[in-house]
Design an enzyme around this catalytic site. Structure first.
Site, PDB file in Angstrom:
ATOM      1  N   HIS A   1      -6.532   4.665   3.223  1.00 35.58           N
ATOM      2  CA  HIS A   1      -5.338   5.310   3.760  1.00 35.58           C
ATOM      3  C   HIS A   1      -4.543   6.321   3.039  1.00 35.58           C
ATOM      4  CE1 HIS A   1      -5.299   1.570   6.678  1.00 35.58           C
ATOM      5  NE2 HIS A   1      -5.530   0.848   5.106  1.00 35.58           N
ATOM      6  N   ASP A   2      -4.364   6.180   2.019  1.00 36.77           N
ATOM      7  CA  ASP A   2      -3.574   6.939   1.088  1.00 36.77           C
ATOM      8  C   ASP A   2      -4.002   8.587   1.096  1.00 36.77           C
ATOM      9  OD1 ASP A   2      -1.457   5.021   1.091  1.00 36.77           O
ATOM     10  OD2 ASP A   2      -2.258   4.250  -0.773  1.00 36.77           O
TER      11      ASP A   2
ATOM     12  N   ASN B   1       3.286  -1.117   4.298  1.00 39.60           N
ATOM     13  CA  ASN B   1       4.589  -0.188   3.523  1.00 39.60           C
ATOM     14  C   ASN B   1       5.773  -0.192   4.166  1.00 39.60           C
ATOM     15  OD1 ASN B   1       3.012   0.643   1.570  1.00 39.60           O
ATOM     16  ND2 ASN B   1       2.560   2.627   2.330  1.00 39.60           N
TER      17      ASN B   1
ATOM     18  N   ASP C   1       2.162   3.204  -5.456  1.00 40.67           N
ATOM     19  CA  ASP C   1       2.016   1.794  -6.077  1.00 40.67           C
ATOM     20  C   ASP C   1       0.609   1.447  -6.109  1.00 40.67           C
ATOM     21  OD1 ASP C   1       1.384   1.627  -2.966  1.00 40.67           O
ATOM     22  OD2 ASP C   1       2.315  -0.331  -2.982  1.00 40.67           O
TER      23      ASP C   1
END
Length: 318
Positions: free
Chosen positions: A239-240, A168, A10
């Site tokens: 983070h990702d 999330n 996203d």
């Protein structure tokens, strides 16, 4: 051996960095992107994903558009964190070259799982709506995957939306409940990602001579001063990208297995990742949680990849 990876995303500033890392690193083959609501509405996260691919001339990577809303709760987005449209900095205006495929993201996940049966890594770095829908379409999805790795949750750490919930999981708690409970994931949550920062001195060494370099600098510094102070860090948590770094080098994270569930109801329980660390229930182990990270290793992997990307001169101008 190159690992095929499908990224459910996203974008999102840290998503953008994660996607670039996966595209650049020779250890991974990105077989597609699936988009979901999350940091912005799905129309905008899809446009951002397309723009990222156009930035690096990777129109060969298919994009499938997915869920525009959570399963049972109202849509929440995070433009206040990631910027207008869900991403800071500029991305190229999408062209026909990156038009999405005519397949829903959930079905695309299932198709790719069958095509790469036993080998595919599904990296889910968005709310888990698409993954839950894919599992509903194909109950054998966990067996078809080599690994399902998720950025989400806060097992033993504070949440970032509520004291217990990470964004999330909070965005679609019912999807998270299903996927965590039934799909045996590896969960890379705030326990480790909250400190997955990119140090300012390394950032200063990155080229900003072209639009991609300038956008990457924005993506790596997307927290405002108040957010940095709130979390006690000197630069934004990417983070990702920690998920992708673990796929590149399995020594980045230390993990442990637990019986896991995710709360769905009530203000406080919504999206809470609950590990039964003391065996209080008879629930069997059903997932793995990252507990420690080698941040120096992470920063080296990420920094070296971004430097190679920017030095290649392949960026598409805006």
């Amino acid at each position: 051996m190159t690992r095929p990876v499908l990224i459910d995303t996203d974008p999102g500033c840290d998503d953008a960095v994660a996607i670039l890392l996966a595209l650049e690193h020779p250890a991974l083959e990105v077989v597609g992107l699936t988009t979901a609501h999350g940091n912005a509405p799905v129309s905008e996260t899809t446009a951002n994903a397309r723009g990222i691919l156009e930035f690096v001339d990777r129109a060969d990577v298919p994009i499938a558009v997915g869920a525009d809303r959570p399963q049972n709760v109202s849509l929440e987005t995070a433009e206040h964190i990631h910027g207008e449209g869900g991403i800071r900095g500029g991305v190229p205006e999408p062209t026909a070259a990156t038009d999405p495929v005519d397949t829903h993201a959930a079905q695309f996940i299932v198709e790719q799982a069958h095509e790469h049966a036993g080998d595919l890594v599904l990296a889910a770095i968005a709310p888990l709506t698409n993954v839950a829908l894919a599992h509903a379409l194909e109950p054998d999805l966990p067996e078809l995957l080599d690994e399902l790795i998720i950025m989400g949750g806060a097992a033993f750490a504070q949440g970032n939306v509520t004291p217990l919930a990470e964004a999330n999981f909070h965005s679609d708690p019912h999807a998270a409940h299903r996927v965590v409970g039934e799909c045996e994931p590896t969960i890379v949550g705030l326990d480790v990602t909250a400190n997955a920062t990119f140090p300012p001195d390394r950032l200063e060494a990155l080229s900003r001579d072209d639009p991609l370099g300038r956008s990457i600098a924005e993506w790596l510094t997307y927290y405002d001063d108040a957010t940095l102070e709130r979390y006690g860090i000197e630069s934004a948590a990417i983070h990702d990208a920690l998920v992708i770094a673990e796929l590149i080098d399995e020594d980045v994270l230390e993990t442990a297995e637990y019986p896991l569930t995710v709360g769905t109801d009530g203000d406080l329980a919504r999206g809470a990742l609950v590990p039964d660390a003391r065996g209080s229930t008879d629930t069997p182990v059903n997932g793995t949680v990252a507990l420690e990270a080698d941040y120096d290793r992470f920063r080296t992997i990420l920094g070296d990849s971004l430097e190679r990307l920017l030095e290649s001169g392949d960026a598409r101008p805006t």
